[in-house]
Motif scaffolding. Structure first.
Motif, short mmCIF file in Angstrom:
data_model
loop_
_atom_site.label_atom_id
_atom_site.label_comp_id
_atom_site.label_asym_id
_atom_site.label_seq_id
_atom_site.Cartn_x
_atom_site.Cartn_y
_atom_site.Cartn_z
N ASP A 212 0.85 -1.18 0.00
CA ASP A 212 0.00 0.00 0.00
C ASP A 212 0.89 1.23 0.00
O ASP A 212 2.10 1.14 -0.21
CB ASP A 212 -0.98 -0.02 1.18
CG ASP A 212 -0.27 -0.15 2.53
OD1 ASP A 212 0.85 0.40 2.67
OD2 ASP A 212 -0.83 -0.79 3.44
N LEU A 213 0.29 2.40 0.23
CA LEU A 213 1.04 3.65 0.16
C LEU A 213 1.57 4.13 1.50
O LEU A 213 2.17 5.19 1.60
CB LEU A 213 0.18 4.75 -0.48
CG LEU A 213 -0.24 4.47 -1.93
CD1 LEU A 213 -1.17 5.56 -2.42
CD2 LEU A 213 0.97 4.34 -2.84
N ASP A 214 1.36 3.33 2.55
CA ASP A 214 1.87 3.70 3.87
C ASP A 214 3.38 3.50 3.95
O ASP A 214 3.96 2.67 3.24
CB ASP A 214 1.22 2.84 4.95
CG ASP A 214 -0.26 3.14 5.12
OD1 ASP A 214 -0.70 4.22 4.67
OD2 ASP A 214 -0.98 2.28 5.67
N GLN A 215 4.01 4.26 4.84
CA GLN A 215 5.44 4.08 5.07
C GLN A 215 5.70 2.74 5.75
O GLN A 215 4.87 2.23 6.49
CB GLN A 215 5.99 5.20 5.95
CG GLN A 215 6.30 6.47 5.20
CD GLN A 215 7.21 7.38 6.00
OE1 GLN A 215 7.29 7.30 7.21
NE2 GLN A 215 7.92 8.26 5.31
N ARG A 216 6.89 2.20 5.49
CA ARG A 216 7.31 0.96 6.11
C ARG A 216 8.71 1.11 6.70
O ARG A 216 9.57 1.79 6.14
CB ARG A 216 7.34 -0.18 5.07
CG ARG A 216 5.99 -0.60 4.55
CD ARG A 216 5.19 -1.35 5.61
NE ARG A 216 3.96 -1.91 5.06
CZ ARG A 216 2.79 -1.30 5.08
NH1 ARG A 216 2.67 -0.10 5.62
NH2 ARG A 216 1.71 -1.89 4.57
N LEU A 217 8.92 0.46 7.82
CA LEU A 217 10.24 0.26 8.38
C LEU A 217 10.76 -1.06 7.82
O LEU A 217 10.05 -2.07 7.88
CB LEU A 217 10.18 0.24 9.90
CG LEU A 217 11.49 0.03 10.66
CD1 LEU A 217 11.48 0.81 11.96
CD2 LEU A 217 11.75 -1.45 10.96
N ALA A 218 11.95 -1.06 7.27
CA ALA A 218 12.51 -2.25 6.66
C ALA A 218 13.67 -2.79 7.49
O ALA A 218 14.54 -2.03 7.91
CB ALA A 218 13.01 -1.94 5.24
N VAL A 219 13.66 -4.10 7.70
CA VAL A 219 14.74 -4.79 8.41
C VAL A 219 15.15 -5.99 7.56
O VAL A 219 14.29 -6.75 7.11
CB VAL A 219 14.29 -5.28 9.80
CG1 VAL A 219 15.46 -5.92 10.54
CG2 VAL A 219 13.71 -4.14 10.62
N ALA A 220 16.44 -6.16 7.34
CA ALA A 220 16.91 -7.28 6.52
C ALA A 220 18.32 -7.67 6.93
O ALA A 220 19.02 -6.91 7.62
CB ALA A 220 16.88 -6.91 5.04
N ALA A 221 18.73 -8.86 6.50
CA ALA A 221 20.09 -9.34 6.79
C ALA A 221 20.48 -10.37 5.75
O ALA A 221 19.63 -10.90 5.01
CB ALA A 221 20.17 -9.94 8.19
N ALA A 222 21.77 -10.68 5.69
CA ALA A 222 22.29 -11.56 4.65
C ALA A 222 21.80 -12.99 4.77
O ALA A 222 21.80 -13.73 3.80
CB ALA A 222 23.82 -11.52 4.66
N ASN A 223 21.41 -13.42 5.98
CA ASN A 223 20.86 -14.77 6.15
C ASN A 223 19.92 -14.77 7.35
O ASN A 223 19.86 -13.79 8.11
CB ASN A 223 21.97 -15.83 6.28
CG ASN A 223 22.92 -15.55 7.43
OD1 ASN A 223 22.50 -15.37 8.57
ND2 ASN A 223 24.22 -15.51 7.13
N GLN A 224 19.21 -15.87 7.54
CA GLN A 224 18.19 -15.91 8.58
C GLN A 224 18.80 -15.82 9.98
O GLN A 224 18.24 -15.19 10.88
CB GLN A 224 17.36 -17.19 8.47
CG GLN A 224 16.12 -17.21 9.36
CD GLN A 224 15.15 -16.10 9.04
OE1 GLN A 224 14.78 -15.90 7.89
NE2 GLN A 224 14.72 -15.35 10.06
N GLY A 225 19.95 -16.45 10.19
CA GLY A 225 20.60 -16.37 11.49
C GLY A 225 20.94 -14.94 11.88
O GLY A 225 20.73 -14.52 13.02
N LEU A 226 21.48 -14.19 10.93
CA LEU A 226 21.80 -12.79 11.19
C LEU A 226 20.54 -11.96 11.38
O LEU A 226 20.49 -11.07 12.22
CB LEU A 226 22.65 -12.22 10.05
CG LEU A 226 24.10 -12.68 10.00
CD1 LEU A 226 24.77 -12.22 8.71
CD2 LEU A 226 24.89 -12.18 11.21
N LEU A 227 19.49 -12.25 10.60
CA LEU A 227 18.25 -11.50 10.76
C LEU A 227 17.66 -11.71 12.15
O LEU A 227 17.20 -10.75 12.79
CB LEU A 227 17.24 -11.90 9.69
CG LEU A 227 15.89 -11.18 9.76
CD1 LEU A 227 16.07 -9.67 9.60
CD2 LEU A 227 14.92 -11.72 8.71
N ASP A 228 17.67 -12.94 12.64
CA ASP A 228 17.15 -13.21 13.98
C ASP A 228 17.93 -12.41 15.04
O ASP A 228 17.34 -11.80 15.94
CB ASP A 228 17.22 -14.70 14.29
CG ASP A 228 16.27 -15.53 13.44
OD1 ASP A 228 15.32 -14.96 12.88
OD2 ASP A 228 16.49 -16.76 13.33
#
Length: 270
Positions: A241-257
């Motif tokens: 949608d057109l709402d703002q989003r905060l984005a969180v990401a990492a190179a793999n799932q372990g790092l993302l957790d």
């Protein structure tokens, strides 16, 4: 690479050669109502790509950053089966100030899902592309994320501190969160550089649909896990949608957790 992606790559390169690079360091800019910049280049790129897509893909409308909010909402609600989403010049402030970090970002959304994405960095002549379920590429070569180690402090983090609550910034600078921090000032390129293994952690507090539609698809197809949230929420918000989003990401799932634990959403002031 899929023929449609080759066609989009050619379109973005031709547009950048005609409209973006000749104006770099020579463009006129003004402020929009939200305080962000718009240049004559943004408008020229949007007009050129709108015309080209209308010719090559008749019947598929285009939602562009430089349209009014009412026009954008109408297009997203009434587009039917498919709609193009365009950021004609991601990194406008960089461009207007002479910093070589900007891009064109174009995505195709069908049925509420991003299915194709193409992002061109005209300074480095790098075109990142992805097809849902089909992989991600830079200049036709497959890309994958890279992690130099299993811990957060092994990694480079791309963090846009400007869009985070000031009260929360000190907690993000505590020991153990990352080896060092970068910020390109161009959301589309940040997603692509994460996908290509140039940094490993990502946090950005205010992205709109045209900022992340193509870039997040490219990152996902490269193998990058990510999540989107309302700016001060703690539950994923995945609707396009057109709402703002905060984005969180990492190179793999372990790092993302680990990264999510370190960030400790929601990012409300403490």
């Amino acid at each position: 690479m899929h023929p449609d992606l080759r066609h989009l790559s050619d379109l973005l390169r031709a547009t950048a050669a005609a409209e973006i690079m000749p104006r770099f360091r020579h463009t006129l800019s003004s402020r929009k109502t939200d305080g962000s910049l718009v240049t004559e280049t943004d408008l020229a790129v949007q007009a050129r790509i709108t015309a080209a897509l209308a010719r090559d893909y008749p019947g598929v409308p285009l939602l562009g950053e430089e349209q009014t909010a009412a026009e954008q909402a109408h297009l997203l609600e009434s587009a039917g089966r498919a709609v193009w989403v365009l950021d004609p010049l991601d990194g406008t402030s960089n461009y207007a100030c002479g910093f070589p970090g900007f891009a064109i970002s174009l995505a195709l959304i069908e049925g509420g899902v991003t299915v194709q994405g193409a992002i061109l960095d005209p300074v480095r002549d790098e075109c990142f592309c992805a097809l849902r379920g089909g992989g991600a590429w830079c200049n036709g070569e497959p890309i994958r994320p890279f992690a130099p180690g299993p811990a957060l402090d092994d990694c480079l983090a791309a963090i846009d501190f400007k869009r985070l609550p000031p009260e929360r910034v000190p907690s993000l600078l505590r020991a153990g969160g990352f080896r060092s921090q970068r910020n390109l000032g161009a959301v589309a390129l940040e997603w692509c550089w994460l996908a290509a293994g140039r940094f490993q952690l990502y946090l950005h507090g205010g992205q709109k649909l045209w900022d992340y539609a193509a870039g997040r698809l490219i990152a996902t197809e490269a193998g990058v896990p990510s999540r989107l949230y309302q700016p001060y929420g703690s539950a994923p918000a995945e609707a396009l949608d057109l709402d703002q989003r905060l984005a969180v990401a990492a190179a793999n799932q372990g790092l993302l957790d680990q990264w999510l634990d370190f960030i400790a959403l929601p990012l409300t002031p403490r």
